[in-house]
Design a protein around this motif. Sequence first.
Motif, short mmCIF file in Angstrom:
data_model
loop_
_atom_site.label_atom_id
_atom_site.label_comp_id
_atom_site.label_asym_id
_atom_site.label_seq_id
_atom_site.Cartn_x
_atom_site.Cartn_y
_atom_site.Cartn_z
N GLY A 1 53.51 8.52 19.97
CA GLY A 1 54.22 8.88 21.20
C GLY A 1 54.28 10.38 21.39
O GLY A 1 54.11 10.89 22.50
N GLY A 2 54.51 11.13 20.32
CA GLY A 2 54.55 12.58 20.40
C GLY A 2 53.21 13.17 20.79
O GLY A 2 53.13 14.11 21.58
N GLN B 1 52.76 12.51 24.51
CA GLN B 1 53.62 13.35 25.34
C GLN B 1 53.14 14.80 25.41
O GLN B 1 53.34 15.47 26.41
CB GLN B 1 55.07 13.31 24.84
CG GLN B 1 55.75 11.99 25.10
CD GLN B 1 55.75 11.62 26.57
OE1 GLN B 1 55.95 12.43 27.45
NE2 GLN B 1 55.46 10.35 26.84
N ARG B 2 52.47 15.27 24.37
CA ARG B 2 51.96 16.65 24.36
C ARG B 2 50.58 16.76 24.99
O ARG B 2 50.08 17.86 25.20
CB ARG B 2 51.94 17.19 22.94
CG ARG B 2 53.32 17.45 22.37
CD ARG B 2 53.26 18.15 21.04
NE ARG B 2 52.51 17.44 20.02
CZ ARG B 2 53.00 16.50 19.21
NH1 ARG B 2 54.27 16.14 19.31
NH2 ARG B 2 52.25 15.93 18.30
N ALA C 1 49.87 13.13 29.75
CA ALA C 1 51.22 12.60 29.59
C ALA C 1 51.77 12.05 30.90
O ALA C 1 52.43 11.03 30.91
CB ALA C 1 52.15 13.68 29.04
N GLY C 2 51.50 12.69 32.01
CA GLY C 2 52.01 12.25 33.30
C GLY C 2 50.98 11.48 34.09
O GLY C 2 50.89 11.61 35.30
#
Length: 60
Positions: free
Chosen positions: A10-11, A14-15, A19-20
């Motif tokens: 997940g990290g 997200q980085r 991520a979006g």
Amino acid sequence: MLQLERSQVGGIIQRSECAGRTSMGRAHRAALLKELEEIRFEDGRPIDGGILDRVAFRVM
């Protein structure tokens, strides 16, 4: 495969620049997916050992 914990994966996501991805347009997602498909090959051979050969590289 990499024996990572769910939170570690997940990290990483997200980085990442993706991520979006839900707010990206289809064209942008398709371009990033095409880039991913292209960079997984080195000297004409898949660097992942072919494990992604069964994955359909298309935006849904």
